[in-house]
Each structure stands twice: as C-alpha cells, then as structure tokens.
Design a protein around this motif. Structure first.
Motif, PDB file in Angstrom:
ATOM      1  N   PHE A 223     -25.643  43.124  32.208  1.00  0.00           N
ATOM      2  CA  PHE A 223     -24.300  43.290  32.773  1.00  0.00           C
ATOM      3  C   PHE A 223     -24.318  43.275  34.292  1.00  0.00           C
TER       4      PHE A 223
ATOM      5  N   LEU B 270      -6.893  40.599  37.755  1.00  0.00           N
ATOM      6  CA  LEU B 270      -7.453  40.838  36.439  1.00  0.00           C
ATOM      7  C   LEU B 270      -7.170  42.247  35.942  1.00  0.00           C
TER       8      LEU B 270
ATOM      9  N   SER C 202      -7.494  46.065  37.434  1.00  0.00           N
ATOM     10  CA  SER C 202      -8.609  47.007  37.463  1.00  0.00           C
ATOM     11  C   SER C 202      -8.200  48.246  36.689  1.00  0.00           C
ATOM     12  N   LYS C 203      -9.129  48.742  35.902  1.00  0.00           N
ATOM     13  CA  LYS C 203      -8.812  49.890  35.037  1.00  0.00           C
ATOM     14  C   LYS C 203      -8.716  51.172  35.849  1.00  0.00           C
TER      15      LYS C 203
ATOM     16  N   GLN D 175     -18.951  51.955  32.976  1.00  0.00           N
ATOM     17  CA  GLN D 175     -18.606  52.148  34.389  1.00  0.00           C
ATOM     18  C   GLN D 175     -19.231  53.437  34.918  1.00  0.00           C
TER      19      GLN D 175
ATOM     20  N   TRP E 100     -10.196  39.661  41.505  1.00  0.00           N
ATOM     21  CA  TRP E 100     -10.263  41.016  40.955  1.00  0.00           C
ATOM     22  C   TRP E 100      -8.887  41.671  40.924  1.00  0.00           C
TER      23      TRP E 100
ATOM     24  N   THR F 297     -19.761  43.213  41.773  1.00  0.00           N
ATOM     25  CA  THR F 297     -20.381  43.289  40.454  1.00  0.00           C
ATOM     26  C   THR F 297     -21.210  44.559  40.355  1.00  0.00           C
TER      27      THR F 297
ATOM     28  N   HIS G  51     -21.416  41.536  35.924  1.00  0.00           N
ATOM     29  CA  HIS G  51     -20.070  41.866  35.459  1.00  0.00           C
ATOM     30  C   HIS G  51     -19.357  42.692  36.520  1.00  0.00           C
ATOM     31  N   TYR G  52     -18.042  42.504  36.558  1.00  0.00           N
ATOM     32  CA  TYR G  52     -17.230  43.339  37.434  1.00  0.00           C
ATOM     33  C   TYR G  52     -16.841  44.613  36.684  1.00  0.00           C
TER      34      TYR G  52
ATOM     35  N   HIS H 149     -14.131  46.014  35.919  1.00  0.00           N
ATOM     36  CA  HIS H 149     -13.063  45.941  34.923  1.00  0.00           C
ATOM     37  C   HIS H 149     -13.507  45.241  33.651  1.00  0.00           C
ATOM     38  N   GLN H 150     -14.693  44.628  33.693  1.00  0.00           N
ATOM     39  CA  GLN H 150     -15.205  43.982  32.480  1.00  0.00           C
ATOM     40  C   GLN H 150     -16.086  44.929  31.674  1.00  0.00           C
TER      41      GLN H 150
ATOM     42  N   SER I 107     -16.768  48.848  29.792  1.00  0.00           N
ATOM     43  CA  SER I 107     -16.051  49.960  29.171  1.00  0.00           C
ATOM     44  C   SER I 107     -16.136  51.170  30.093  1.00  0.00           C
TER      45      SER I 107
END
Ligand SMILES: Nc1ncnc2c1ncn2[C@@H]1O[C@H](COP(=O)(O)OP(=O)(O)OP(=O)(O)O)[C@@H](O)[C@H]1O
Ligand SMILES: [Mg+2]
Lengths: 256, 264
Positions: free
Chosen positions: B139, A253, A255-256, B152, A250, B105, B142-143, B145-146, B148
């Motif tokens: 989803f 990759l 993180s946003k 989130q 993580w 996740t 999904h993490y 960051h994967q 939108s």
C-alpha cells in the motif's frame, strides 16, 4: 449502440438541435438575412474569414491579451492570497480594500485605463488582469484559511521549515480550490477581453464584432460570436484537464 | 529519555461573551473557564500511560500542552529536566483522525519522518521496515483516502515511529475502529511498546484498554479536571482483568470513579 464517450454524443446532439432552431428562426421569423443570418451564410463567412487570415489574426490578438492579463493575475493574485491567508494583520488590512474594489466591474475601469495606458494592448491587458486578479486572490485566501489546522500542527511537529510548510502543506492543500478558481476566472477574463477590445484597439475578436457591426455585416458579427464561444470551450477544457493531474486529484476524490 | 514531570499545571480558556449593552456597562466581558486544575504527575521513561476521564474534562488539552501545541496558564511541563515549550520531533502527536497528509501517499507520509536522512538506501530501508511493521506492504503508493480507517491509523503510527521520538502522544487512537481492528491495534501497540520501550501517553475512553495496556493509569475528574487517580500497574503482559482479581477490583473502582455504579 455503445459510444466510447456518451458526453460527446449528448453535446453534439445539443448543438445540432440549436443549429436547427437557428436555421428555422432565420427562415421563418421574417427577418432579412442582413438582420438575422442563418447558419449557412455564417458558415460561408466563417470559411471566408478563416481563408483570408482575418480570424486567426484577431483570435491570436485576443488570446495574447487574455494570456498576458491572466498570467499577471495568477503571478500576483495567488502568492498574495497565500500571504493574506496566513497573515492575519495583513488580511485585516487588505480585505476591506479588496472587497471594496472587487464589485467594481472591470468595464468601469475603461475610461481610466485608456487615460493611463493609452491606446493599444496595455489597457485591455490591464482590464483582464483586474477581472481575474480579485477572484483568484479571494479564492486563494479562502483556500489557505480553510486548510485543516491539524496539517499545520503536523508541520510543526515534524519540524518543517517555512519553505517546507509552504511547499508540502499550503500548495498541495490549496491546489484543488485554486484550479477551480482558475477555471472560473479564465471564463471571466475571456468575457472581459471582448468588451475591452471594443475600445482602444484595432484588433481582436471584440474589435472584429464592433467593426463588422459598423459595416452592417451581421454574418461577421455572428462568426465572431461563434469563434469566441469555441475558444471559450477550449480554454475551459484545458483548465478541466488541470484538475485531473494527480497532485490536484486528492481534493476531488473525497478525503475521509 | 522521555521522563516527564508535570508541576502545578493549570489551564484556563478565555471566552469572550457578548452581553446586553446597558448605559454604563461594557459591551462584553471575558469569562475564564478553568479546564485543568493543579495537575501534578510524573511519568517514567518508557512508561505506557493511559489517561481516562469524562468527555470534555480536558484530556486532549493536557495532551496538547505536553506536545507543546498549547501553553499552560501556569505551571510547567519538564521533559528530562528541561521545560517543554514548543512542539518538536522528540514528541510525536498521533491524531484522533485525519493526521495523514491526504495529498501524499503512505510512503511519502512516512518519509516525512526521515526526510533529513542523507543516505538514500538507508532511508528507503527504514521506511520499508516501518511499513512492514504496521503490515502495509503493497500500500506504499496508496493515498490515505484509499485506505480503511484502521490502515490510516497504522500508517500514522508508522510515521510517528519512524522519527524515533522519545515520546508518543496518542489522543484516542482507537476511536472509530471496529472491534476486531481495535483488538489488533491494541495488541500491536502493546508489542511495539514492549519492543521499543518508548514513553507513550494515550488518551482513551475504554477502561479495558487502559487496564490491559497501561503501565500507569491516570484518571482525570470532571472539569476543572484534577487528578483523581494515578496508579502504577505492575502486571505482566498479556493481561486479562477477568482472571486477575486485583485488576478486576481496580476495574470496578475505576467504573465507580467515572460515575458508573457497577462494572458490566
Ligand atoms: N480553544 C478552546 N477555547 C475554549 N475552550 C476550549 C478550547 N479547547 C477546549 N476547550 C474547552 O476545554 C474543555 C476540555 O476540552 P478537551 O478537548 O481537552 O476535552 P477532552 O477531555 O479531550 O474531551 P473528549 O473526551 O470529549 O475528547 C472543554 O470543555 C472545551 O469546551
Ligand atoms: Mg479529546
């Protein structure tokens, strides 16, 4: 032509070029084969030392010391770093001492460690421990300190126990930086082991190099250097694989 | 049941300032910055309260105090008659962004809210139910960051709701969303509020959000913030300020209060 792994092709190419330069230097520099052996004689010595078991013996001895010292540094450095990262008074108490000791080269400890631990594996293990302990400790402390405070608020909001805060927040949040620190410090440990083995022990790749120098066998010295390099590459490769484990991924990759 | 009373609440931050050292004076002095000034409010259980105010006036500070993350300098917050002093799963805080744990996740994040449920099948069903509710089926693994930004936000909403808290505190939950996602999320929150009847406190910069969603609108003034307006909105949903004259009037009043002379 398409290659499955272009990085490997580039790496092979780089090594081929350096082999060529090595060969040419050995041939045309005017140095004798005793002073500057070329790749050919070194390869023959490599085969010889592998066949008679010397190389394996010394490599295993070095790897054993590195492993012991490095594990010790991990087992003590990482938990202590977590503690210092979370506990401000302890950090204020410990940091000056840590940053005072950190710049002292592990090699400066050689006289004392020989005096304290005598002859054998122990002083070498101690030096390797010192070389990895401080980088790991400092990296872990910084990693814990830079955890986004929101995550700790989430922890209190969801009523995390102390253990849960540790296992669900602190460990996963710091794993990417700790793995990077492990990768850097295993290289330092591997650097230090050779130096440590030039004193106080009768085995290991460092001893092999020193002993060969005393016997004026520069081809053996070079064999030692090549093996050190190869093992260093392998250690780094193993550490790199750690970064690809899902729980550490993580961090890379973005993180946003 | 999420009945909140705020009594004479004040908050000041202490800031340490360096000043020039002179022969006799101290090297620094502590400057107190009052942020919240004598706030008195009461929220009914199940009310949807929208808080508006200029930037930097102390809205987030007030929310953090109500959530228990921060302590008031004086005064108190009572929840169902008891003083509120520390964070608890009764009041879940939804962050402006990055509230999800990035190493977990969607499923694992939501599971945090029900991790003490003993019955495993029931736990799984609950998690799935909330994932379906915020339309994140598929989803689960999904993490963050994967996903939108809007996804989130919805995942975080699901994590907050699965706890079944008495109160949800949301600090600008729609900021940074695109227009359509904003509209959809707004509708979702209104529906969810009608359906679940939780007390919801929401900070927003969008006056229409407040008028369309709120059962109560609170406006804070410039720092140090006092309550400038505390108005109950008794209009049925769905609302449209453009067709309800009373809402339109209030809208203009609020624009004026926030320093814009006419509503665009
Ligand atoms: N920890 C702190 N220490 C000192 N001052 C603070 C601290 N937290 C907030 N402040 C000050 O308190 C004031 C209010 O901050 P707050 O974050 O509550 O504003 P806000 O109303 O949420 O603003 P925005 O709408 O921009 O999010 C600001 O002027 C800020 O400088
Ligand atoms: Mg804010």
């Amino acid at each position: 032509m398409k290659f499955k792994n272009p990085a490997l092709v580039y790496a092979a190419f780089a090594f081929l070029i350096s082999l060529l330069v090595w060969e040419l230097t050995a041939r045309f520099s005017g140095w004798s084969a005793q002073v500057f052996p070329g790749p050919g004689p070194v390869l023959i010595s490599l085969i010889e030392l592998t066949a008679n078991g010397t190389l394996i013996k010394h490599s295993v001895a070095s790897l054993f010391r590195v492993t012991a010292g490095f594990y010790l540094a991990m087992v003590l450095g990482i938990p202590l770093g977590m503690l210092l990262g979370r506990n401000t008074p302890l950090r204020l108490l410990g940091n000056p001492l840590i940053h005072f000791l950190r710049p002292i080269s592990p090699l400066a400890w050689i006289p004392l460690s020989m005096l304290w631990f005598g002859i054998g594996d122990l002083p070498a293990v101690f030096l390797i421990f010192l070389s990895s302990f401080f980088p790991l400790l400092v990296a872990t402390t910084i990693a814990v300190r830079s955890i986004n405070p929101i995550y700790f608020q989430v922890a209190t909001n969801f009523n995390f126990s102390r253990f849960e805060t540790f296992s669900k927040i602190m460990v996963p949040a710091t794993i990417p930086s700790i793995v990077t620190a492990l990768r850097l410090s295993i290289t330092i440990a591997w650097l230090v082991v050779v130096a440590a083995e030039m004193i106080a022990v009768q085995s290991g790749l460092g001893y092999l190099i020193l002993d060969s120098r005393n016997a004026l066998r520069m081809d053996y010295v070079m064999v030692g250097m090549v093996v050190i390099g190869v093992i260093g590459l392998l250690l780094d490769y193993i550490m790199q694989q750690l970064m690809k484990i899902e729980s550490t991924a993580w961090g890379t990759l973005g993180s946003k | 049941m999420g009945h909140i009373v705020i009594n004479n609440l004040n908050k000041e931050f202490v800031e340490r300032r360096q000043i020039q050292r002179n022969k006799s004076g101290a090297a620094h002095f502590d400057q107190t910055i009052p942020v919240l000034d004598d706030i008195n409010l009461e929220f009914q259980p199940g009310e949807m309260v929208c808080v508006l105010g200029p930037s930097g006036c102390g809205k987030s500070t007030l929310m953090r105090i109500i959530a228990g993350f921060d302590r008031p300098s004086s005064g108190q917050v009572l929840q169902d008659g008891k003083e509120l002093t520390s964070p608890s799963p009764d009041n879940i805080f939804v962050y402006q962004h990055n509230g999800l744990l990035p190493w977990m996740t969607v499923w694992q994040n939501i599971e945090l809210g029900v991790r003490h449920t003993e019955d495993l099948t029931q736990k799984e069903e609950t998690i799935q139910e909330y994932i379906d509710m915020v339309e994140l089926e598929g989803f689960e693994n999904h993490y963050p960051h994967q996903l939108s930004g809007g996804m989130q936000r919805r995942a975080e909403l699901a994590r907050a709701l699965v706890v079944n808290p008495e109160m949800l505190i949301m600090d600008e939950p729609f900021s940074g969303l695109d227009f359509l996602t904003h509209m959809k999320m707004r509708e979702e929150v209104v529906n969810m509020h009608l359906f679940l009847g939780k007390t919801i406190l929401m900070v927003t910069h969008n006056i229409d959000d407040a008028l369309i969603m709120g059962d109560r609108v609170v406006i804070l003034g410039d720092r140090p913030a006092r309550v400038k307006l505390d108005r109950k909105l008794d209009f049925p949903h769905p609302r449209d300020p453009k067709t309800a004259p009373e809402l339109q009037e209030l809208r203009e009043e609020i624009f004026f209060m926030l320093g814009v002379s006419y509503a665009v």
